[in-house]
Design a protein around this motif. Sequence first.
Motif, PDB file in Angstrom:
ATOM      1  N   GLY A 145      -3.256   8.388   4.884  1.00  0.00           N
ATOM      2  CA  GLY A 145      -4.483   8.059   4.154  1.00  0.00           C
ATOM      3  C   GLY A 145      -5.150   9.298   3.599  1.00  0.00           C
ATOM      4  O   GLY A 145      -5.524   9.347   2.416  1.00  0.00           O
ATOM      5  N   ALA A 146      -5.265  10.339   4.441  1.00  0.00           N
ATOM      6  CA  ALA A 146      -5.895  11.584   4.008  1.00  0.00           C
ATOM      7  C   ALA A 146      -5.089  12.191   2.866  1.00  0.00           C
ATOM      8  O   ALA A 146      -5.635  12.696   1.882  1.00  0.00           O
ATOM      9  CB  ALA A 146      -5.986  12.560   5.174  1.00  0.00           C
TER      10      ALA A 146
ATOM     11  N   GLN B  44      -0.891   7.056  10.105  1.00  0.00           N
ATOM     12  CA  GLN B  44      -1.777   6.376   9.167  1.00  0.00           C
ATOM     13  C   GLN B  44      -2.906   7.303   8.738  1.00  0.00           C
ATOM     14  O   GLN B  44      -3.272   7.334   7.566  1.00  0.00           O
ATOM     15  CB  GLN B  44      -2.351   5.118   9.806  1.00  0.00           C
ATOM     16  CG  GLN B  44      -1.272   4.125  10.166  1.00  0.00           C
ATOM     17  CD  GLN B  44      -1.852   2.860  10.766  1.00  0.00           C
ATOM     18  OE1 GLN B  44      -3.026   2.593  10.656  1.00  0.00           O
ATOM     19  NE2 GLN B  44      -1.008   2.091  11.405  1.00  0.00           N
ATOM     20  N   VAL B  45      -3.452   8.060   9.708  1.00  0.00           N
ATOM     21  CA  VAL B  45      -4.550   8.971   9.368  1.00  0.00           C
ATOM     22  C   VAL B  45      -4.063   9.982   8.336  1.00  0.00           C
ATOM     23  O   VAL B  45      -4.703  10.197   7.292  1.00  0.00           O
ATOM     24  CB  VAL B  45      -5.068   9.706  10.621  1.00  0.00           C
ATOM     25  CG1 VAL B  45      -6.208  10.643  10.236  1.00  0.00           C
ATOM     26  CG2 VAL B  45      -5.532   8.714  11.666  1.00  0.00           C
TER      27      VAL B  45
ATOM     28  N   ALA C 127      -0.363   6.068  15.054  1.00  0.00           N
ATOM     29  CA  ALA C 127      -1.739   6.004  14.562  1.00  0.00           C
ATOM     30  C   ALA C 127      -2.040   7.223  13.703  1.00  0.00           C
ATOM     31  O   ALA C 127      -2.692   7.120  12.667  1.00  0.00           O
ATOM     32  CB  ALA C 127      -2.713   5.928  15.729  1.00  0.00           C
ATOM     33  N   TYR C 128      -1.518   8.395  14.131  1.00  0.00           N
ATOM     34  CA  TYR C 128      -1.763   9.613  13.355  1.00  0.00           C
ATOM     35  C   TYR C 128      -1.069   9.554  11.997  1.00  0.00           C
ATOM     36  O   TYR C 128      -1.537  10.124  11.031  1.00  0.00           O
ATOM     37  CB  TYR C 128      -1.293  10.840  14.125  1.00  0.00           C
ATOM     38  CG  TYR C 128      -2.223  11.214  15.243  1.00  0.00           C
ATOM     39  CD1 TYR C 128      -3.348  12.006  15.000  1.00  0.00           C
ATOM     40  CD2 TYR C 128      -2.001  10.764  16.528  1.00  0.00           C
ATOM     41  CE1 TYR C 128      -4.211  12.332  16.027  1.00  0.00           C
ATOM     42  CE2 TYR C 128      -2.860  11.089  17.552  1.00  0.00           C
ATOM     43  CZ  TYR C 128      -3.972  11.866  17.298  1.00  0.00           C
ATOM     44  OH  TYR C 128      -4.836  12.187  18.298  1.00  0.00           O
TER      45      TYR C 128
ATOM     46  N   LEU D 159       0.823  -1.198   0.000  1.00  0.00           N
ATOM     47  CA  LEU D 159       0.000   0.000   0.000  1.00  0.00           C
ATOM     48  C   LEU D 159       0.862   1.254   0.000  1.00  0.00           C
ATOM     49  O   LEU D 159       0.592   2.218  -0.693  1.00  0.00           O
ATOM     50  CB  LEU D 159      -0.926  -0.006   1.210  1.00  0.00           C
ATOM     51  CG  LEU D 159      -1.759  -1.275   1.320  1.00  0.00           C
ATOM     52  CD1 LEU D 159      -2.667  -1.235   2.518  1.00  0.00           C
ATOM     53  CD2 LEU D 159      -2.561  -1.485   0.058  1.00  0.00           C
TER      54      LEU D 159
ATOM     55  N   LEU E 177      -3.096  10.626   0.733  1.00  0.00           N
ATOM     56  CA  LEU E 177      -3.289   9.846  -0.496  1.00  0.00           C
ATOM     57  C   LEU E 177      -4.605  10.235  -1.162  1.00  0.00           C
ATOM     58  O   LEU E 177      -4.672  10.450  -2.375  1.00  0.00           O
ATOM     59  CB  LEU E 177      -3.277   8.355  -0.172  1.00  0.00           C
ATOM     60  CG  LEU E 177      -3.557   7.422  -1.350  1.00  0.00           C
ATOM     61  CD1 LEU E 177      -2.488   7.555  -2.407  1.00  0.00           C
ATOM     62  CD2 LEU E 177      -3.663   5.979  -0.889  1.00  0.00           C
ATOM     63  N   ALA E 178      -5.670  10.350  -0.345  1.00  0.00           N
ATOM     64  CA  ALA E 178      -6.973  10.722  -0.899  1.00  0.00           C
ATOM     65  C   ALA E 178      -6.880  12.082  -1.572  1.00  0.00           C
ATOM     66  O   ALA E 178      -7.357  12.267  -2.697  1.00  0.00           O
ATOM     67  CB  ALA E 178      -8.029  10.730   0.204  1.00  0.00           C
TER      68      ALA E 178
ATOM     69  N   ILE F  38       2.322   1.615  -3.504  1.00  0.00           N
ATOM     70  CA  ILE F  38       1.327   2.109  -4.457  1.00  0.00           C
ATOM     71  C   ILE F  38       1.071   3.595  -4.190  1.00  0.00           C
ATOM     72  O   ILE F  38       1.020   4.410  -5.116  1.00  0.00           O
ATOM     73  CB  ILE F  38       0.013   1.299  -4.359  1.00  0.00           C
ATOM     74  CG1 ILE F  38       0.251  -0.146  -4.797  1.00  0.00           C
ATOM     75  CG2 ILE F  38      -1.080   1.929  -5.214  1.00  0.00           C
ATOM     76  CD1 ILE F  38      -0.888  -1.084  -4.455  1.00  0.00           C
ATOM     77  N   SER F  39       0.928   3.958  -2.900  1.00  0.00           N
ATOM     78  CA  SER F  39       0.709   5.369  -2.554  1.00  0.00           C
ATOM     79  C   SER F  39       1.822   6.230  -3.118  1.00  0.00           C
ATOM     80  O   SER F  39       1.573   7.268  -3.720  1.00  0.00           O
ATOM     81  CB  SER F  39       0.667   5.562  -1.040  1.00  0.00           C
ATOM     82  OG  SER F  39      -0.320   4.773  -0.463  1.00  0.00           O
TER      83      SER F  39
ATOM     84  N   VAL G  59      -5.005  11.874  -4.870  1.00  0.00           N
ATOM     85  CA  VAL G  59      -5.757  11.200  -5.919  1.00  0.00           C
ATOM     86  C   VAL G  59      -6.891  12.081  -6.433  1.00  0.00           C
ATOM     87  O   VAL G  59      -7.166  12.130  -7.633  1.00  0.00           O
ATOM     88  CB  VAL G  59      -6.282   9.847  -5.409  1.00  0.00           C
ATOM     89  CG1 VAL G  59      -7.212   9.235  -6.423  1.00  0.00           C
ATOM     90  CG2 VAL G  59      -5.128   8.905  -5.141  1.00  0.00           C
ATOM     91  N   ILE G  60      -7.532  12.801  -5.500  1.00  0.00           N
ATOM     92  CA  ILE G  60      -8.595  13.719  -5.927  1.00  0.00           C
ATOM     93  C   ILE G  60      -8.017  14.764  -6.875  1.00  0.00           C
ATOM     94  O   ILE G  60      -8.553  15.019  -7.958  1.00  0.00           O
ATOM     95  CB  ILE G  60      -9.251  14.407  -4.709  1.00  0.00           C
ATOM     96  CG1 ILE G  60     -10.052  13.377  -3.914  1.00  0.00           C
ATOM     97  CG2 ILE G  60     -10.165  15.543  -5.145  1.00  0.00           C
ATOM     98  CD1 ILE G  60     -10.544  13.893  -2.591  1.00  0.00           C
TER      99      ILE G  60
END
Lengths: 339, 320
Positions: free
Chosen positions: A319-320, A315-316, A312-313, A266, A322-323, A269-270, A326-327
């Motif tokens: 993920g944000a 990952q947050v 943990a942050y 992941l 990456l989104a 890919i990111s 991509v947007i």
Amino acid sequence: MTAVQTIGTGRSTGGDEPAGPTRGERISALAQQHGALVTLVVAVIAASLSFGTFLTTDNLGNMAVSSAFLAVVALGMTFVIITGGIDLSVGSLFALGGVLGAWGSRYGTLVALLLPLAVCGLIGLVNGLLIARARLAPFIVTLASLLAARGILLAITHEGATTYLVDDTSFFAHLGQDKLLGVGVPVWITVALFVLGAVVLRRSRFGQYVYAVGGNEDAAALMGAPVARTKTAVYALSGVCAGLAGALNAAWLVSGVTILGSGMELEAISAVVIGGTLLTGGFGFISGSLVGVLLLKVIQNVINQIGSLDSAYQQVVSGAFLAAVVIAQTWLGRRRRML
Amino acid sequence: MTDLALRRTSYDRDRLLRLLQEYGVYAGVAVLILANIAFTPHFLSAENFRTQAVQVAPVLIVALGMALAIGSEGVDLSVGSVMALSTSLVSLYLGYGVWIALITAVIGGIVVGVANGSLIAFIGVQPIVATLALMVAGRGVALVLLPQLKDIHDPGMASLGSGDVLGIPYLVLIAAALALVVAFTVRRTTFGRQLLAIGDSRPAAQLAGLPVRRVLILVYVCSGVLAAFAGVLASARLQASDPTSLGSLMELSAITAVVVGGTPLSGGRIRIGGTVAGAVLIQLLTATLIKHDLPPSWTQIAQAVVIVLAVYAARERGKR
């Protein structure tokens, strides 16, 4: 560069378009190509202003070495994604490569390097054959080899109970741990591989085929490009890269750690996507993937430096991020198509 | 005569392949059960059936949502993270009662589903990437909410996890009921028909005036809610909330169950019966190998082989 631009504009404009892209199209293309680099520069400047510890040699050196392994994996992934495929097995192959490298190191550095390359390359080759010849979906085939590779890994480590150590006086360990001009050897190897990868992708016939297959498979076949062979080759290449990255990582850690690599597909890919390579295939750059990896690692480093925040942050934020990328990419791509 | 004979054999071969694809998974389950009856001691006990069924329930519930996503020509990689998120939420809100905890967990699933669906339907991001982003972010949020494993001490959750009706565990009843609901939705509702039309060809569905965006968002909301349910049930069974490992690799198991069950990855077709059988097949395979003292590594390799075989069988049909 020429290959990309030809294919990029060829796809985005009609046949009777006047020569030269419009201004808006050029800005979109620039943003798509260099957006990650601009973000990286901003992130580095912000990080060095905020933390005195960021620009220290120690921190940068650690970041470079830990980026190197992911970067090698992302290098192979870039080829796969440009052909319009995906390789989910790299995380498992990375771990398998590490364990094989550590186990093989007792028989000398040559075995420690060649064994992971051969085994992971072979699994990649099987992936490629199933995808290119049997025409199975890349997503599912590499998912299966993700499971299979982890199974093999567990089998050779007695269900994860045995950790193979690398003799830290061996040449193999030196390869992972030594520094050249103050920079870790794995970093030099990675840089060399990226230069090689960029030359192959841009200047070789194989590179042209990779873009052609990803751009339009049927057209590539009509053009006479060996579609199946190109696809098989990119998955084998991706397997070799993942195995090599695993072996180098084992040399760096002086042991083959079995639990590594999960989720690495992941991350890779990111990094590739953040670097501007389109998941739809036919468009992308090697250098972008390197920038993508560095960007991910800088973000992780910054989050680590903010002591109160934990992984943990990370990952947050990843993920944000990456989104968001991509947007932006999809939006820019749509704009290019409309123009 | 040769011409006719040739046509006939190729027709027979096609039909055989189609039968294999359609019912292969049931045959696989039957073979595994028969082999176990023959070779595994104590296989035919109520206790064993109960154990197997309880273990398969959460996987099946997640796979039902995955089947909807795959039927719409998508995929949902975020399901494992949604399970982690829901187990964290359950721990945080259990103080207000089981129902409130359950509702918050479901709301978590809805939020992730809406996010996935919006990225896919409005922005046009590929399902793999959109749900990948939420897979990474979702587990992060789950760990921020609840950094480590926490035991659950609640009589309501305890009975949900281990209670039964006439010897059938609640978990199994819930999973079976959800499977029926999803099967009904796919076959008999407008939503189900629209979903399959979109999976078949999104441009065609768009031209036909179907509410493509709304349906796609609803698909991912369903997947998120089902995964959240699975997370609650898994926590109830374990009597603990473990956001670090709960649901990890669940997306792979769910995709495997769906694909092995005969739902094509190219969308437009959903086989819920096959999905149930696929989930059972994988569970039985794992259990059988472990019962016969084969190490867990073998199950992973076996699972990989089963996936490739199932997809290979599907390929022959897809080509026509």
